[in-house]
Design a protein around this motif. Structure first.
Motif, short mmCIF file in Angstrom:
data_model
loop_
_atom_site.label_atom_id
_atom_site.label_comp_id
_atom_site.label_asym_id
_atom_site.label_seq_id
_atom_site.Cartn_x
_atom_site.Cartn_y
_atom_site.Cartn_z
N SER A 288 0.83 -1.20 0.00
CA SER A 288 0.00 0.00 0.00
C SER A 288 0.86 1.25 0.00
O SER A 288 0.56 2.24 -0.70
N SER A 289 1.95 1.23 0.75
CA SER A 289 2.87 2.37 0.78
C SER A 289 3.53 2.59 -0.58
O SER A 289 3.65 3.73 -1.05
N ALA A 290 3.95 1.51 -1.22
CA ALA A 290 4.57 1.62 -2.55
C ALA A 290 3.57 2.17 -3.56
O ALA A 290 3.92 3.02 -4.39
N LEU B 259 -4.34 -10.28 -5.16
CA LEU B 259 -2.93 -9.89 -5.25
C LEU B 259 -2.31 -10.35 -6.57
O LEU B 259 -1.49 -9.64 -7.17
N ASN B 260 -2.70 -11.52 -7.03
CA ASN B 260 -2.19 -12.03 -8.30
C ASN B 260 -2.59 -11.11 -9.45
O ASN B 260 -1.77 -10.74 -10.29
N ARG B 261 -3.85 -10.74 -9.49
CA ARG B 261 -4.33 -9.86 -10.55
C ARG B 261 -3.79 -8.44 -10.38
O ARG B 261 -3.55 -7.73 -11.34
N LEU B 262 -3.60 -8.03 -9.13
CA LEU B 262 -3.07 -6.70 -8.86
C LEU B 262 -1.66 -6.54 -9.43
O LEU B 262 -1.33 -5.50 -10.00
N SER B 263 -0.84 -7.57 -9.33
CA SER B 263 0.52 -7.45 -9.89
C SER B 263 0.45 -7.29 -11.40
O SER B 263 1.20 -6.50 -11.98
N ASP B 264 -0.48 -7.98 -12.05
CA ASP B 264 -0.65 -7.82 -13.50
C ASP B 264 -1.15 -6.41 -13.83
O ASP B 264 -0.69 -5.78 -14.79
N TYR B 265 -2.09 -5.92 -13.04
CA TYR B 265 -2.61 -4.56 -13.23
C TYR B 265 -1.48 -3.54 -13.11
O TYR B 265 -1.36 -2.64 -13.94
N LEU B 266 -0.65 -3.67 -12.09
CA LEU B 266 0.44 -2.72 -11.88
C LEU B 266 1.45 -2.77 -13.03
O LEU B 266 1.99 -1.73 -13.44
N PHE B 267 1.69 -3.95 -13.58
CA PHE B 267 2.59 -4.08 -14.73
C PHE B 267 2.03 -3.35 -15.94
O PHE B 267 2.72 -2.56 -16.59
N VAL B 268 0.77 -3.62 -16.25
CA VAL B 268 0.13 -2.98 -17.40
C VAL B 268 0.07 -1.47 -17.19
O VAL B 268 0.32 -0.69 -18.11
N LEU B 269 -0.24 -1.06 -15.97
CA LEU B 269 -0.34 0.36 -15.67
C LEU B 269 1.02 1.05 -15.80
O LEU B 269 1.11 2.20 -16.27
N ALA B 270 2.09 0.37 -15.41
CA ALA B 270 3.44 0.93 -15.56
C ALA B 270 3.74 1.17 -17.04
O ALA B 270 4.27 2.23 -17.41
N ARG B 271 3.40 0.22 -17.86
CA ARG B 271 3.61 0.38 -19.32
C ARG B 271 2.74 1.52 -19.86
O ARG B 271 3.19 2.32 -20.69
N TYR B 272 1.52 1.60 -19.40
CA TYR B 272 0.60 2.65 -19.83
C TYR B 272 1.13 4.03 -19.44
O TYR B 272 1.11 4.97 -20.24
N MET C 181 -8.79 -1.28 -0.90
CA MET C 181 -9.00 -2.72 -0.96
C MET C 181 -7.92 -3.46 -0.17
O MET C 181 -8.19 -4.49 0.45
N LEU C 182 -6.71 -2.93 -0.18
CA LEU C 182 -5.62 -3.57 0.58
C LEU C 182 -5.89 -3.51 2.08
O LEU C 182 -5.43 -4.38 2.83
N GLN C 183 -6.63 -2.49 2.54
CA GLN C 183 -7.05 -2.47 3.94
C GLN C 183 -7.98 -3.66 4.21
O GLN C 183 -7.88 -4.30 5.25
N ASP C 184 -8.86 -3.95 3.24
CA ASP C 184 -9.76 -5.10 3.39
C ASP C 184 -8.99 -6.41 3.32
O ASP C 184 -9.32 -7.37 4.02
N VAL C 185 -7.97 -6.45 2.47
CA VAL C 185 -7.09 -7.63 2.42
C VAL C 185 -6.47 -7.84 3.80
O VAL C 185 -6.48 -8.96 4.34
N GLY C 186 -5.96 -6.76 4.39
CA GLY C 186 -5.36 -6.85 5.72
C GLY C 186 -6.34 -7.33 6.78
O GLY C 186 -5.98 -8.14 7.64
#
Length: 179
Positions: free
Chosen positions: A29-31, A149-162, A56-61
């Protein structure tokens, strides 16, 4: 004294895998917060999505802090984690992916500060996922948390490229060093 409490009131050592997973999720969440700040400075419209992810990460926690082995029904009801956020991430991934050129080589974390911070967030997300999977396998956490979390890592990858594309920044390509 080296112990901490779960939402269920159970005392466990701070080295317990539940607290490892919670710590990794907090780091994530900090990152993402840092990536959101960089992205906001560039005027990216996806910053609201990143804020939603942090919520959502608060809910994960909450789910992780409620080990199913010691949770009463009231605890489970309050900290359940549905598949809906997973599906939302998949929609976001598809939306951004459609706008990106296809990958033809491995890319290195790069593409400007927003992109690099999103790549860093993705790496932290993968670590959080590695900490959560054993809890899911042991029946202590909801499987949708690991899926998220699995889908979130993919989202962050795509978003970085975007972000790199929108900012006109070059993504550095992996080049195999000569032996």
């Amino acid at each position: 004294e080296g112990f901490s409490g779960t939402f269920t009131g159970e005392r466990r050592p701070k080295s317990d895998r539940i607290f490892e997973a919670l710590g990794a999720t907090d780091e994530l969440s900090s990152a993402i917060g840092l990536a959101g700040e960089f992205s906001g400075e560039k005027g990216h419209t996806f910053v609201d999505q990143l804020h939603k992810v942090q919520c959502m990460l608060q809910d994960v926690g909450s789910n992780l802090a409620t080990p199913l082995s010691s949770a009463r029904e009231a605890h489970r009801k309050r900290t359940s984690f549905s598949e809906k956020p997973v599906l939302e991430l998949e929609q976001w991934i598809d939306s951004y992916s459609e706008q990106l050129p296809p990958l033809r080589a491995f890319i290195l974390p790069s593409g400007g500060r927003s992109s690099a911070a999103l790549h860093f967030s993705r790496a932290v997300c993968r670590r959080a996922e590695r900490r959560v999977v054993p809890l899911v396998q042991a029946g202590e956490a909801d499987p949708n948390v690991a899926k998220y979390l699995n889908r979130l890592s993919d989202y962050l990858f795509v978003l970085a490229r975007y972000a790199a594309m929108k900012e006109g920044k070059e993504e550095k390509i992996y080049i195999k060093p000569e032996p």
